[in-house]
Design an enzyme around this catalytic site. Structure first.
Site, PDB file in Angstrom:
ATOM      1  N   SER A 144      30.628  28.803  15.862  1.00  0.00           N
ATOM      2  CA  SER A 144      30.049  27.600  15.262  1.00  0.00           C
ATOM      3  C   SER A 144      28.524  27.649  15.237  1.00  0.00           C
ATOM      4  O   SER A 144      27.894  28.331  16.052  1.00  0.00           O
ATOM      5  CB  SER A 144      30.481  26.357  16.045  1.00  0.00           C
ATOM      6  OG  SER A 144      31.878  26.293  16.138  1.00  0.00           O
TER       7      SER A 144
HETATM    8  N1  SAH Z   1      34.093  27.948  19.988  1.00  0.00           N
HETATM    9  C1  SAH Z   1      34.340  29.206  19.334  1.00  0.00           C
HETATM   10  C2  SAH Z   1      34.702  28.967  17.891  1.00  0.00           C
HETATM   11  C3  SAH Z   1      35.727  29.917  17.411  1.00  0.00           C
HETATM   12  S1  SAH Z   1      36.457  29.500  15.842  1.00  0.00           S
HETATM   13  C4  SAH Z   1      33.099  30.095  19.470  1.00  0.00           C
HETATM   14  O1  SAH Z   1      32.114  29.618  20.047  1.00  0.00           O
HETATM   15  O2  SAH Z   1      33.114  31.248  19.060  1.00  0.00           O
HETATM   16  C5  SAH Z   1      37.953  28.714  16.329  1.00  0.00           C
HETATM   17  C6  SAH Z   1      38.924  29.521  17.131  1.00  0.00           C
HETATM   18  O3  SAH Z   1      40.113  28.744  17.270  1.00  0.00           O
HETATM   19  C7  SAH Z   1      39.351  30.838  16.500  1.00  0.00           C
HETATM   20  O4  SAH Z   1      39.082  31.891  17.379  1.00  0.00           O
HETATM   21  C8  SAH Z   1      40.858  30.663  16.283  1.00  0.00           C
HETATM   22  O5  SAH Z   1      41.603  31.858  16.463  1.00  0.00           O
HETATM   23  C9  SAH Z   1      41.207  29.633  17.340  1.00  0.00           C
HETATM   24  N2  SAH Z   1      42.470  28.919  17.085  1.00  0.00           N
HETATM   25  C10 SAH Z   1      42.983  28.469  15.912  1.00  0.00           C
HETATM   26  N3  SAH Z   1      44.192  27.905  16.104  1.00  0.00           N
HETATM   27  C11 SAH Z   1      44.451  28.003  17.446  1.00  0.00           C
HETATM   28  C12 SAH Z   1      45.553  27.631  18.263  1.00  0.00           C
HETATM   29  N4  SAH Z   1      46.656  27.051  17.778  1.00  0.00           N
HETATM   30  N5  SAH Z   1      45.480  27.889  19.581  1.00  0.00           N
HETATM   31  C13 SAH Z   1      44.398  28.503  20.124  1.00  0.00           C
HETATM   32  N6  SAH Z   1      43.321  28.882  19.410  1.00  0.00           N
HETATM   33  C14 SAH Z   1      43.351  28.643  18.075  1.00  0.00           C
END
Ligand code: SAH
Length: 216
Positions: free
Chosen positions: A65
């Site tokens: 993000s």
């Molecule tokens: N806070 C993270 C943002 C990553 S983007 C950072 O700082 O990098 C969002 C993440 O949510 C992705 O890695 C994606 O794989 C994960 N995600 C999506 N659906 C999910 C689920 N059902 N359970 C766990 N993680 C999930």
């Protein structure tokens, strides 16, 4: 514990021009954003952009993000250091590291194994000890560790799953993007006994939450 002096000037500049300038006031949040080396969490190919004002790709079709959004969400959780936080969507582990400086313990769930392993390596290298990582489908939260005083989602569901909301402690706060791509709102839900107050905070664009667990 996170000690990294590399690129400190860039972080200070990022906090001043992108985060404090947009109204984030919580001193603990601003300090955490100055401390966590975001460049360690992004792929080497975009390391030079690590402190810019936008999200970056982290592989597997996911993104880290925008720094301001990480700070804004952390501020909205109103953390004082005593909380256990549930984070859904570890991704790069950057948000996890920021939360680790603001709360007592972080329980973070990720569905993509390759991302989780990379996040684990970076967090271990930075000696972050108060985080627990789990490869699982975050739609179910982390029942064995519930209730949580705070919950944060970094991927957007159409609606917040009941299984997650029910893991919120009384008085607890949940911050999450909700809706479909192109029409998402960041919301904060505060639990008061059996009642849940919902506030709309901001229009946002997060990757969608997906079901199940994946290797890549
Ligand atoms: N806070 C993270 C943002 C990553 S983007 C950072 O700082 O990098 C969002 C993440 O949510 C992705 O890695 C994606 O794989 C994960 N995600 C999506 N659906 C999910 C689920 N059902 N359970 C766990 N993680 C999930």
């Amino acid at each position: 514990m996170i000690t990294c002096n590399e690129r400190k000037d860039e972080r200070n500049f990022m906090v001043r021009t992108q985060i404090a300038a947009r109204g984030v006031r919580d001193k603990r949040v601003l300090d955490a954003m100055r401390k966590v080396p975001r460049h360690r969490f992004v792929p080497v190919s975009c390391s030079s952009e690590a402190y810019e004002d936008f999200p970056l790709p982290i592989g597997s079709g996911q993104t880290i993000s925008q720094p301001y959004i990480v700070a804004f969400m952390a501020e909205m959780l109103r953390l004082n250091g005593s909380e256990r936080v549930l984070e859904i969507g570890t991704g790069s582990g950057y948000g996890t590291a920021v939360l680790s400086l603001l709360a007592k313990e972080v329980f973070s769930v990720e569905r993509i194994a390759a991302l989780l392993e990379r996040a684990r390596e970076v967090l271990e290298a930075l000696k972050v000890e108060n985080v627990h990582l789990r490869l699982a489908d975050g739609f179910f939260g982390w029942a064995e560790e519930a209730p949580f005083e705070t919950i944060i989602l970094s991927a957007a569901p159409f609606d917040i799953p009941n299984a997650i909301v029910n893991q919120l402690a009384d008085g607890g706060r949940l911050v999450a993007p909700v809706g479909s791509l192109g029409a998402q709102t960041l919301v904060r839900i505060t639990r008061r006994g059996a009642h849940f107050d919902t506030e709309a905070l901001l229009d946002v664009a997060f990757v969608p939450m997906r079901p199940g667990v994946s290797e890549l």
